[in-house]
Scaffold this motif. Structure first.
Motif, mmCIF file in Angstrom:
data_model
loop_
_atom_site.group_PDB
_atom_site.id
_atom_site.type_symbol
_atom_site.label_atom_id
_atom_site.label_comp_id
_atom_site.label_asym_id
_atom_site.label_seq_id
_atom_site.Cartn_x
_atom_site.Cartn_y
_atom_site.Cartn_z
ATOM 1 N N GLN A 16 1.291 -1.205 -0.305
ATOM 2 C CA GLN A 16 0.017 0.030 0.082
ATOM 3 C C GLN A 16 1.039 1.159 0.129
ATOM 4 N N PRO A 17 0.211 2.676 -0.469
ATOM 5 C CA PRO A 17 0.869 3.837 -0.579
ATOM 6 C C PRO A 17 1.071 3.974 1.136
ATOM 7 N N CYS A 18 2.637 4.493 1.922
ATOM 8 C CA CYS A 18 2.835 5.037 3.395
ATOM 9 C C CYS A 18 2.553 6.341 3.214
ATOM 10 N N SER A 19 3.014 6.339 4.558
ATOM 11 C CA SER A 19 2.396 8.327 4.750
ATOM 12 C C SER A 19 4.448 9.210 4.484
ATOM 13 N N THR A 20 4.836 9.889 4.173
ATOM 14 C CA THR A 20 5.133 10.702 4.882
ATOM 15 C C THR A 20 6.197 11.310 6.036
ATOM 16 N N THR A 21 4.831 10.600 6.914
ATOM 17 C CA THR A 21 5.503 10.723 8.645
ATOM 18 C C THR A 21 5.527 9.647 9.420
ATOM 19 N N GLY A 22 5.948 10.346 10.911
ATOM 20 C CA GLY A 22 5.688 8.962 11.235
ATOM 21 C C GLY A 22 7.135 7.856 11.393
ATOM 22 N N PRO A 23 7.097 6.929 11.729
ATOM 23 C CA PRO A 23 7.882 6.161 11.520
ATOM 24 C C PRO A 23 8.295 5.252 10.559
ATOM 25 N N GLU A 24 6.782 5.711 9.359
ATOM 26 C CA GLU A 24 7.234 4.586 8.206
ATOM 27 C C GLU A 24 8.097 5.927 7.406
ATOM 28 N N GLY A 25 7.867 7.091 7.740
ATOM 29 C CA GLY A 25 8.100 8.371 6.621
ATOM 30 C C GLY A 25 8.829 8.116 5.894
ATOM 31 N N GLY A 26 10.064 7.099 6.334
ATOM 32 C CA GLY A 26 11.322 6.898 5.055
ATOM 33 C C GLY A 26 11.595 5.790 4.641
ATOM 34 N N ALA A 27 10.346 4.453 5.413
ATOM 35 C CA ALA A 27 10.182 3.030 5.237
ATOM 36 C C ALA A 27 10.224 2.760 3.659
ATOM 37 N N ARG A 28 10.698 2.131 3.574
ATOM 38 C CA ARG A 28 10.011 0.842 2.534
ATOM 39 C C ARG A 28 8.996 0.101 2.718
ATOM 40 N N ALA A 29 9.078 -0.353 4.071
ATOM 41 C CA ALA A 29 8.662 -1.841 4.219
ATOM 42 C C ALA A 29 8.430 -1.365 5.809
ATOM 43 N N TYR A 30 7.572 -2.137 6.327
ATOM 44 C CA TYR A 30 8.078 -1.619 7.954
ATOM 45 C C TYR A 30 6.598 -3.697 8.332
ATOM 46 N N LEU A 41 4.469 -3.286 2.543
ATOM 47 C CA LEU A 41 5.244 -3.015 1.509
ATOM 48 C C LEU A 41 4.867 -1.927 1.372
ATOM 49 N N CYS A 42 5.884 -0.397 0.855
ATOM 50 C CA CYS A 42 5.344 0.217 0.231
ATOM 51 C C CYS A 42 5.137 0.823 -1.044
ATOM 52 N N SER A 43 4.235 0.165 -1.237
ATOM 53 C CA SER A 43 4.160 0.705 -3.239
ATOM 54 C C SER A 43 4.481 2.045 -3.049
ATOM 55 N N ASN A 44 4.545 2.972 -3.387
ATOM 56 C CA ASN A 44 5.296 4.036 -3.542
ATOM 57 C C ASN A 44 6.669 4.780 -3.156
ATOM 58 N N ARG A 45 7.282 3.491 -2.893
ATOM 59 C CA ARG A 45 8.928 3.290 -2.927
ATOM 60 C C ARG A 45 9.430 2.271 -3.080
ATOM 61 N N LEU A 46 8.774 1.791 -3.826
ATOM 62 C CA LEU A 46 9.743 0.137 -3.789
ATOM 63 C C LEU A 46 9.247 -0.365 -6.142
ATOM 64 N N SER A 47 10.159 -0.160 -6.626
ATOM 65 C CA SER A 47 10.484 -0.230 -7.671
ATOM 66 C C SER A 47 10.620 -0.970 -8.646
ATOM 67 N N THR A 48 11.209 -1.700 -7.913
ATOM 68 C CA THR A 48 12.283 -3.265 -8.852
ATOM 69 C C THR A 48 11.164 -5.053 -7.765
ATOM 70 N N PRO A 49 11.718 -5.757 -8.758
ATOM 71 C CA PRO A 49 11.401 -7.604 -7.774
ATOM 72 C C PRO A 49 12.600 -6.613 -7.196
ATOM 73 N N ALA A 50 14.317 -6.651 -7.162
ATOM 74 C CA ALA A 50 15.086 -6.641 -6.649
ATOM 75 C C ALA A 50 15.071 -6.078 -5.021
ATOM 76 N N GLU A 51 13.881 -4.899 -4.912
ATOM 77 C CA GLU A 51 13.957 -3.777 -3.955
ATOM 78 C C GLU A 51 12.984 -4.578 -2.969
ATOM 79 N N VAL A 52 11.959 -5.360 -3.619
ATOM 80 C CA VAL A 52 11.198 -6.079 -2.776
ATOM 81 C C VAL A 52 11.043 -7.248 -2.602
ATOM 82 N N GLU A 53 12.090 -8.112 -2.945
ATOM 83 C CA GLU A 53 13.000 -8.922 -2.093
ATOM 84 C C GLU A 53 14.343 -8.243 -0.878
ATOM 85 N N GLU A 54 14.558 -7.559 -0.820
ATOM 86 C CA GLU A 54 15.489 -7.165 0.109
ATOM 87 C C GLU A 54 14.491 -6.443 1.018
#
Length: 155
Positions: A16-30, A41-54
């Motif tokens: 899902q899209p993640c917020s730009t504030t709070g603990p998830e503010g800069g996270a790619r996932a949490y 998984l933050c859909s607005n911060r992940l763009s490749t399968p390698a990033e999702v795997e990481e």
């Protein structure tokens, strides 16, 4: 409650899209939970399968530390310990040598821990647990948890 060896851990994964504030503010996932336990998984911060795997590897280390090892990720030192381990297995995997791995892990874990413990406290916690956490290779090699009380400053 820590599950027994033969008990499965159920974890849901959402994107899902993640917020730009709070603990998830800069996270790619949490990790969200503990009941129900899930990885977001933050859909607005992940763009490749390698990033999702990481990020899945990173977050699954946290799930292991939370559910199997019984760490309290609301505690600065225990979160820092888990962030060091997660960064080593994910973002810093394949570093050229131990020195570059250690520098990568220290930086990544410092940023992640500072999201929850700002003002230098998060980076201080990472510095205190770094050596012990780098040595902890569980679940890949059996490792004992350190005594986290040794890092708590007297009030």
């Amino acid at each position: 409650r820590i599950p027994s060896d033969d008990e499965a851990i159920s974890v849901s994964i959402s994107c899902q899209p993640c917020s730009t504030t709070g603990p998830e503010g800069g996270a790619r996932a949490y990790v969200r939970g503990p009941h129900p336990l899930s990885i977001v998984l933050c859909s607005n911060r992940l763009s490749t399968p390698a990033e999702v795997e990481e990020v899945l590897v990173h977050e699954l280390v946290h799930v292991f530390d939370l559910r199997v090892r019984g760490l309290d990720l609301r505690d600065c030192h225990q979160l820092a310990y888990s962030e060091v381990r997660a960064a080593r297995e994910a973002e810093c995997r394949g570093s050229l040598n131990r020195f570059t791995e250690s520098m990568c892990v220290k930086g990544r874990a410092g940023v992640a821990t500072s999201n929850m413990f700002p003002g230098g406290r998060g980076r201080d916690c990472v510095g205190r647990v770094l050596e012990a956490a780098l040595a902890d290779r569980s679940p890949f090699q059996p490792s004992e948890l350190p005594d986290f009380s040794k890092w708590v400053s007297p009030k």
